[in-house]
Design an enzyme around this catalytic site. Sequence first.
Site, PDB file in Angstrom:
ATOM      1  N   ARG A  15      26.653  39.939  26.692  1.00 46.25           N
ATOM      2  CA  ARG A  15      27.009  40.007  25.272  1.00 46.25           C
ATOM      3  C   ARG A  15      26.573  38.698  24.579  1.00 46.25           C
ATOM      4  O   ARG A  15      25.611  38.672  23.812  1.00 46.25           O
ATOM      5  CB  ARG A  15      28.529  40.236  25.119  1.00 46.25           C
ATOM      6  CG  ARG A  15      28.965  40.659  23.726  1.00 46.25           C
ATOM      7  CD  ARG A  15      29.000  39.564  22.718  1.00 46.25           C
ATOM      8  NE  ARG A  15      29.987  38.519  23.010  1.00 46.25           N
ATOM      9  CZ  ARG A  15      30.074  37.383  22.342  1.00 46.25           C
ATOM     10  NH1 ARG A  15      29.240  37.124  21.340  1.00 46.25           N
ATOM     11  NH2 ARG A  15      30.977  36.473  22.661  1.00 46.25           N
ATOM     12  N   HIS A 207      36.409  29.390  26.174  1.00 46.31           N
ATOM     13  CA  HIS A 207      35.002  29.819  26.143  1.00 46.31           C
ATOM     14  C   HIS A 207      34.188  28.627  25.643  1.00 46.31           C
ATOM     15  O   HIS A 207      34.171  28.334  24.455  1.00 46.31           O
ATOM     16  CB  HIS A 207      34.937  31.020  25.185  1.00 46.31           C
ATOM     17  CG  HIS A 207      33.592  31.531  24.817  1.00 46.31           C
ATOM     18  ND1 HIS A 207      33.202  32.825  25.107  1.00 46.31           N
ATOM     19  CD2 HIS A 207      32.549  30.978  24.158  1.00 46.31           C
ATOM     20  CE1 HIS A 207      31.975  33.036  24.640  1.00 46.31           C
ATOM     21  NE2 HIS A 207      31.559  31.925  24.048  1.00 46.31           N
ATOM     22  N   CYS A 240      24.830  31.611  19.572  1.00 42.14           N
ATOM     23  CA  CYS A 240      25.333  32.434  18.480  1.00 42.14           C
ATOM     24  C   CYS A 240      24.223  32.524  17.454  1.00 42.14           C
ATOM     25  O   CYS A 240      23.736  31.504  16.978  1.00 42.14           O
ATOM     26  CB  CYS A 240      26.582  31.816  17.860  1.00 42.14           C
ATOM     27  SG  CYS A 240      27.140  32.699  16.393  1.00 42.14           S
ATOM     28  N   ASN A 249      26.190  29.284  27.021  1.00 50.07           N
ATOM     29  CA  ASN A 249      27.524  29.076  27.571  1.00 50.07           C
ATOM     30  C   ASN A 249      27.435  28.214  28.828  1.00 50.07           C
ATOM     31  O   ASN A 249      26.366  28.059  29.405  1.00 50.07           O
ATOM     32  CB  ASN A 249      28.137  30.416  28.015  1.00 50.07           C
ATOM     33  CG  ASN A 249      28.369  31.362  26.876  1.00 50.07           C
ATOM     34  OD1 ASN A 249      27.451  32.003  26.408  1.00 50.07           O
ATOM     35  ND2 ASN A 249      29.595  31.467  26.431  1.00 50.07           N
TER      36      ASN A 249
HETATM   37  N1  COA Z   1      28.662  49.762  14.573  1.00 53.13           N
HETATM   38  C1  COA Z   1      27.547  50.369  14.118  1.00 53.13           C
HETATM   39  N2  COA Z   1      27.148  50.317  12.844  1.00 53.13           N
HETATM   40  C2  COA Z   1      27.906  49.657  11.957  1.00 53.13           C
HETATM   41  C3  COA Z   1      29.070  48.993  12.353  1.00 53.13           C
HETATM   42  C4  COA Z   1      29.443  49.067  13.715  1.00 53.13           C
HETATM   43  N3  COA Z   1      30.538  48.445  14.185  1.00 53.13           N
HETATM   44  N4  COA Z   1      29.624  48.405  11.285  1.00 53.13           N
HETATM   45  C5  COA Z   1      28.824  48.675  10.243  1.00 53.13           C
HETATM   46  N5  COA Z   1      27.789  49.429  10.636  1.00 53.13           N
HETATM   47  C6  COA Z   1      26.680  49.910   9.813  1.00 53.13           C
HETATM   48  C7  COA Z   1      27.183  50.668   8.634  1.00 53.13           C
HETATM   49  O1  COA Z   1      27.343  52.027   8.946  1.00 53.13           O
HETATM   50  C8  COA Z   1      26.084  50.440   7.627  1.00 53.13           C
HETATM   51  O2  COA Z   1      24.983  51.263   7.947  1.00 53.13           O
HETATM   52  P1  COA Z   1      24.088  51.936   6.797  1.00 53.13           P
HETATM   53  O3  COA Z   1      23.460  50.781   6.055  1.00 53.13           O
HETATM   54  O4  COA Z   1      23.097  52.749   7.561  1.00 53.13           O
HETATM   55  O5  COA Z   1      25.033  52.715   5.966  1.00 53.13           O
HETATM   56  C9  COA Z   1      25.649  49.010   7.909  1.00 53.13           C
HETATM   57  O6  COA Z   1      26.019  48.791   9.266  1.00 53.13           O
HETATM   58  C10 COA Z   1      26.321  47.983   7.025  1.00 53.13           C
HETATM   59  O7  COA Z   1      27.712  48.208   7.016  1.00 53.13           O
HETATM   60  P2  COA Z   1      28.750  47.257   6.240  1.00 53.13           P
HETATM   61  O8  COA Z   1      30.106  47.774   6.481  1.00 53.13           O
HETATM   62  O9  COA Z   1      28.279  47.054   4.845  1.00 53.13           O
HETATM   63  O10 COA Z   1      28.632  45.949   7.083  1.00 53.13           O
HETATM   64  P3  COA Z   1      27.948  44.562   6.721  1.00 53.13           P
HETATM   65  O11 COA Z   1      26.505  44.729   6.434  1.00 53.13           O
HETATM   66  O12 COA Z   1      28.809  43.807   5.782  1.00 53.13           O
HETATM   67  O13 COA Z   1      28.073  43.877   8.168  1.00 53.13           O
HETATM   68  C11 COA Z   1      29.332  43.710  10.221  1.00 53.13           C
HETATM   69  C12 COA Z   1      29.335  43.576   8.717  1.00 53.13           C
HETATM   70  C13 COA Z   1      30.605  43.064  10.741  1.00 53.13           C
HETATM   71  C14 COA Z   1      29.310  45.165  10.591  1.00 53.13           C
HETATM   72  C15 COA Z   1      28.095  43.016  10.785  1.00 53.13           C
HETATM   73  O14 COA Z   1      27.912  41.769  10.187  1.00 53.13           O
HETATM   74  C16 COA Z   1      28.168  42.822  12.272  1.00 53.13           C
HETATM   75  O15 COA Z   1      28.164  43.785  13.044  1.00 53.13           O
HETATM   76  N6  COA Z   1      28.191  41.580  12.726  1.00 53.13           N
HETATM   77  C17 COA Z   1      28.264  41.259  14.128  1.00 53.13           C
HETATM   78  C18 COA Z   1      28.229  39.799  14.279  1.00 53.13           C
HETATM   79  C19 COA Z   1      28.277  39.411  15.721  1.00 53.13           C
HETATM   80  O16 COA Z   1      28.396  40.208  16.634  1.00 53.13           O
HETATM   81  N7  COA Z   1      28.169  38.126  15.924  1.00 53.13           N
HETATM   82  C20 COA Z   1      28.153  37.576  17.217  1.00 53.13           C
HETATM   83  C21 COA Z   1      29.493  37.340  17.755  1.00 53.13           C
HETATM   84  S1  COA Z   1      29.937  35.637  17.699  1.00 53.13           S
HETATM   85 ZN    ZN Z   2      29.937  32.014  22.731  1.00 52.07          ZN
END
Ligand code: COA
Ligand code: ZN
Length: 310
Positions: A15, A207, A240, A249
Amino acid sequence: MSLSSNITVVEVGTRDGFQMEREFIPTNSKIEIINHLIKTGLRNFEATSFVSPKAIPQMRDAAEVVSGVDRVPGLCLAALVPNPKGAENAAKAGIDEMVVFVSATESHNKSNVNRTIAESLKGFESVAEIGAKAGIPLHGAVAVAFGCPFEGNVAPEKVGDIVERMHALGITAVTLGDTTGMATPPTVRQTTRYLKDRFPEIDLALHFHNTRGIGLVNVYAALELGYRRFESSVGGLGGCPFAPGATGNVATEDLVYMLKELGLDCGVDLEKLIESANLVEQVIGRTLPGQVMKAGPRLRRYPPQNHAAG
Ligand code: COA
Ligand code: ZN
């Protein structure tokens, strides 16, 4: 000083490590790596993330990865879940634990999940409902808990206010993430002591990233304080994507080596784990930062080298 035994090592490489990789890693390679790691004795994995594939394309195969893992007894497969949509998908995929995460600072949370801390915390309420319905426990994670690349030092009280909200949702185990390797032994002591006083009933996991070369020093500081759960990445993968300068890590095999040399049991076979790290290196196609994977355990014997004079 007495160090606690029975340490739990949580493997987060597929991850935290893989999310940084630009090239898509084939799903069957991800599954092969997790299954290889299971054979070393590791039982706790943060295996993948049910996040937006637009935000982290590398994690778009989360459900397939989960379905390919060998379900040995005692295995706990956790996944990162950013919102209710991720929770629904994680529950469908049959995950054992959902990890809800938020950053300790507004600027990091905004760049990571495009939300304020309050919005993230609010969203966890629906995630908790989905988890409760599916019978899947939640684990909390606080990113940049020991320092933020945008805001600098992070006050323990700030982390505490987030932990309080998580606790209100029934979360009893929380990971403190040192996302960009800013923790030091004094800050580890300060923050964990503060949290332990305020929330004696919450289990903390640590972590650490090795960004500044003191990841294992911080683990040691936490061991001295009695902490027993550490997250690490095979080969030292990691970083990240939303934090400048972030690197890997603590390497799992370096951690396991140190624990072993301290006489602490974590149930992992070091030689097999080094093989896993080599497998990951082959899959990724570049040298990984782990050190014990290169040098081997300290008593590994090598044939003497005969220098031809000349
Ligand atoms: N799984 C799959 N698709 C997802 C989702 C999820 N958990 N959450 C949102 N989406 C999709 C939505 O369906 C939408 O799709 P579309 O454009 O085809 O309609 C799109 O993503 C945007 O959705 P929205 O709710 O507007 O989210 P956003 O663009 O504001 O993004 C997060 C917010 C949280 C979903 C996104 O930033 C994210 O997944 N971040 C992960 C960050 C991460 O893992 N960082 C590392 C860890 S430290
Ligand atoms: Zn980390």
